[in-house]
Design a protein around this motif. Structure first.
Motif, PDB file in Angstrom:
ATOM      1  N   LEU A 247       0.832  -1.209   0.000  1.00 58.42           N
ATOM      2  CA  LEU A 247       0.000   0.000   0.000  1.00 58.42           C
ATOM      3  C   LEU A 247       0.865   1.257   0.000  1.00 58.42           C
ATOM      4  O   LEU A 247       0.548   2.248  -0.667  1.00 58.42           O
ATOM      5  CB  LEU A 247      -0.936  -0.005   1.207  1.00 58.42           C
ATOM      6  CG  LEU A 247      -1.955  -1.149   1.253  1.00 58.42           C
ATOM      7  CD1 LEU A 247      -2.801  -1.049   2.520  1.00 58.42           C
ATOM      8  CD2 LEU A 247      -2.839  -1.148   0.024  1.00 58.42           C
ATOM      9  N   GLN A 248       1.977   1.204   0.723  1.00 64.49           N
ATOM     10  CA  GLN A 248       2.888   2.345   0.773  1.00 64.49           C
ATOM     11  C   GLN A 248       3.477   2.642  -0.601  1.00 64.49           C
ATOM     12  O   GLN A 248       3.670   3.798  -0.980  1.00 64.49           O
ATOM     13  CB  GLN A 248       4.012   2.068   1.764  1.00 64.49           C
ATOM     14  CG  GLN A 248       4.997   3.213   1.948  1.00 64.49           C
ATOM     15  CD  GLN A 248       4.382   4.406   2.649  1.00 64.49           C
ATOM     16  OE1 GLN A 248       3.846   4.280   3.734  1.00 64.49           O
ATOM     17  NE2 GLN A 248       4.454   5.571   2.027  1.00 64.49           N
ATOM     18  N   LYS A 253       3.623   6.545  -5.010  1.00 69.33           N
ATOM     19  CA  LYS A 253       3.506   6.853  -6.442  1.00 69.33           C
ATOM     20  C   LYS A 253       2.488   7.957  -6.674  1.00 69.33           C
ATOM     21  O   LYS A 253       2.715   8.875  -7.485  1.00 69.33           O
ATOM     22  CB  LYS A 253       3.110   5.596  -7.222  1.00 69.33           C
ATOM     23  CG  LYS A 253       4.244   4.591  -7.369  1.00 69.33           C
ATOM     24  CD  LYS A 253       3.884   3.505  -8.369  1.00 69.33           C
ATOM     25  CE  LYS A 253       5.075   2.582  -8.578  1.00 69.33           C
ATOM     26  NZ  LYS A 253       5.069   1.959  -9.894  1.00 69.33           N
ATOM     27  N   ILE A 254       1.360   7.888  -5.959  1.00 70.63           N
ATOM     28  CA  ILE A 254       0.346   8.936  -6.073  1.00 70.63           C
ATOM     29  C   ILE A 254       0.922  10.277  -5.608  1.00 70.63           C
ATOM     30  O   ILE A 254       0.693  11.325  -6.235  1.00 70.63           O
ATOM     31  CB  ILE A 254      -0.907   8.560  -5.253  1.00 70.63           C
ATOM     32  CG1 ILE A 254      -1.612   7.359  -5.889  1.00 70.63           C
ATOM     33  CG2 ILE A 254      -1.872   9.746  -5.152  1.00 70.63           C
ATOM     34  CD1 ILE A 254      -2.638   6.694  -4.990  1.00 70.63           C
ATOM     35  N   ALA A 311      -8.176   1.381   0.067  1.00 68.10           N
ATOM     36  CA  ALA A 311      -7.325   2.450   0.606  1.00 68.10           C
ATOM     37  C   ALA A 311      -7.226   3.660  -0.313  1.00 68.10           C
ATOM     38  O   ALA A 311      -6.961   4.772   0.171  1.00 68.10           O
ATOM     39  CB  ALA A 311      -5.921   1.896   0.873  1.00 68.10           C
ATOM     40  N   LEU A 312      -7.446   3.465  -1.605  1.00 71.09           N
ATOM     41  CA  LEU A 312      -7.207   4.551  -2.581  1.00 71.09           C
ATOM     42  C   LEU A 312      -7.928   5.864  -2.269  1.00 71.09           C
ATOM     43  O   LEU A 312      -7.319   6.935  -2.427  1.00 71.09           O
ATOM     44  CB  LEU A 312      -7.578   4.067  -3.991  1.00 71.09           C
ATOM     45  CG  LEU A 312      -6.469   3.346  -4.773  1.00 71.09           C
ATOM     46  CD1 LEU A 312      -7.011   2.799  -6.079  1.00 71.09           C
ATOM     47  CD2 LEU A 312      -5.295   4.262  -5.028  1.00 71.09           C
ATOM     48  N   PRO A 313      -9.197   5.839  -1.840  1.00 66.87           N
ATOM     49  CA  PRO A 313      -9.859   7.127  -1.572  1.00 66.87           C
ATOM     50  C   PRO A 313      -9.145   7.984  -0.526  1.00 66.87           C
ATOM     51  O   PRO A 313      -9.312   9.198  -0.501  1.00 66.87           O
ATOM     52  CB  PRO A 313     -11.254   6.699  -1.082  1.00 66.87           C
ATOM     53  CG  PRO A 313     -11.477   5.361  -1.699  1.00 66.87           C
ATOM     54  CD  PRO A 313     -10.125   4.699  -1.703  1.00 66.87           C
ATOM     55  N   GLN A 314      -8.369   7.351   0.359  1.00 67.42           N
ATOM     56  CA  GLN A 314      -7.674   8.119   1.415  1.00 67.42           C
ATOM     57  C   GLN A 314      -6.385   8.761   0.908  1.00 67.42           C
ATOM     58  O   GLN A 314      -5.824   9.626   1.584  1.00 67.42           O
ATOM     59  CB  GLN A 314      -7.335   7.187   2.577  1.00 67.42           C
ATOM     60  CG  GLN A 314      -8.512   6.412   3.147  1.00 67.42           C
ATOM     61  CD  GLN A 314      -8.050   5.244   4.001  1.00 67.42           C
ATOM     62  OE1 GLN A 314      -7.086   5.363   4.759  1.00 67.42           O
ATOM     63  NE2 GLN A 314      -8.725   4.115   3.873  1.00 67.42           N
ATOM     64  N   TYR A 315      -5.878   8.302  -0.257  1.00 67.54           N
ATOM     65  CA  TYR A 315      -4.569   8.778  -0.724  1.00 67.54           C
ATOM     66  C   TYR A 315      -4.695  10.060  -1.532  1.00 67.54           C
ATOM     67  O   TYR A 315      -5.687  10.325  -2.154  1.00 67.54           O
ATOM     68  CB  TYR A 315      -3.886   7.701  -1.570  1.00 67.54           C
ATOM     69  CG  TYR A 315      -3.569   6.416  -0.827  1.00 67.54           C
ATOM     70  CD1 TYR A 315      -3.490   6.389   0.556  1.00 67.54           C
ATOM     71  CD2 TYR A 315      -3.342   5.244  -1.525  1.00 67.54           C
ATOM     72  CE1 TYR A 315      -3.198   5.212   1.231  1.00 67.54           C
ATOM     73  CE2 TYR A 315      -3.032   4.061  -0.865  1.00 67.54           C
ATOM     74  CZ  TYR A 315      -2.984   4.044   0.520  1.00 67.54           C
ATOM     75  OH  TYR A 315      -2.697   2.889   1.171  1.00 67.54           O
TER      76      TYR A 315
END
Length: 315
Positions: A247-248, A253-254, A311-315
């Motif tokens: 996830l990290q 990358k984002i 997890a993507l919405p939090q990044y």
């Protein structure tokens, strides 16, 4: 430097910086290889221990008293650990070296020779080898939406767009590249002074991508030097927390996309990641059609992508 020999007190040309976390045995082998293959140029070694719970610190103090050891009370990550050591380094070149590496003969010398001969080169990287001697990805192009989509769909097997065709390169000639892997990355101190140290917003992953991007933006060239060879075991510290590090990886990358390409491109990248991850999850039942040896790996990878989707919405 083998035991029993006097320490080299010459001013260092190279400062080797190693960030270590719970890999005592690998760190010992790395330091052994460094001092066994010292080469022509005087160097110093700075080890930053990122709050290890194994015997890493005791091992360094007992077996390598010539190493400058910095014991952090918390895990600073790769960027934070290097930034702790960089202001204390005395060499005109800084080698960022992973602890899960074995330095082969002349590896440091070849990087120094190249940087001495190319004053516009801001950094040079070694050829990374797997433990069996096969070629490991040592450098790659800057990521972009097309390249990341290409990579996620495994289309590099058809045409190498998201990676370099390193297997086709001459094993004797340097190559100009975008990004050098941080496992063995030699930086010119003056280039780093101009560009700035590592961005600690990147706790793990993409730190060297961000640094290489900034170096190039400041007019420095970066080069892959195949005559400098280093064995890299890969992911030994991060393997201890595989899911969190997966996830990290994508969070970093984002962050890189947002920092250098803007929020719109970063948003498009997140969408691409989501749909690519969803495709992996939807295809996971196909695991039952492949061999048992591959089935568990396929299913565990799909589970990681399912976690990424959440997890993507939090990044």
């Amino acid at each position: 430097q083998p035991e029993g020999l006097p320490m080299n007190t010459d001013p260092p040309i190279v400062s080797v910086i190693i960030i270590s976390y719970n890999v005592s045995k690998l760190l010992e082998a790395c330091l052994d290889s460094l001092y066994s293959h010292a080469g022509k140029f005087p160097f110093e070694v700075l080890v930053v221990d990122n709050a290890s719970t194994d015997d890493s610190r005791q091992m360094v103090n007992q077996k390598f008293p010539q190493v400058r050891l910095f014991a952090s009370q918390k895990n600073l990550g790769f960027a934070g650990g290097n930034n702790l050591a960089i202001p204390r380094a005395r060499g005109r070149y800084l080698l960022l070296l992973n602890p899960d590496t074995v330095v082969l003969p002349d590896a440091l010398d070849e990087l120094v020779y190249f940087l001495d001969a190319q004053p516009q080169a801001g950094a040079a990287g070694s050829k990374l080898l797997n433990p069996d001697g096969s070629l490991q990805e040592s450098c790659f192009p800057f990521p972009g939406l097309l390249r990341e989509s290409w990579r996620m769909l495994h289309l590099d097997a058809l045409y190498p767009l998201a990676r370099y065709p390193m297997e086709d390169w001459s094993p004797a000639l340097p190559h100009s590249v975008d990004v050098i892997q941080g496992a063995s990355l030699m930086l010119r101190k003056t280039a780093l002074d101009q560009t700035g140290i590592l961005d600690e917003t990147f706790f793990m992953y993409s730190e060297e991508v961000d640094l290489c991007y900034r170096l190039k933006k400041n007019g420095w060239s970066l080069h892959y030097i195949p005559s400098s060879a280093v064995i890299h075991y890969g992911g030994q510290s991060t393997r201890q927390t595989a899911e969190r590090m997966f996830l990290q990886l994508y969070q970093s990358k984002i962050l890189f996309f947002r920092k250098h390409y803007g929020p719109v491109t970063a948003g498009l990248y997140k969408l691409m990641l989501y749909f690519s991850a969803a495709l992996r999850v939807l295809l996971s039942p196909l695991a039952y059609l492949i061999s048992r040896s591959q089935r568990d790996k396929f299913r565990s990878t799909a589970a990681l992508y399912a976690h990424l989707m959440k997890a993507l919405p939090q990044y």
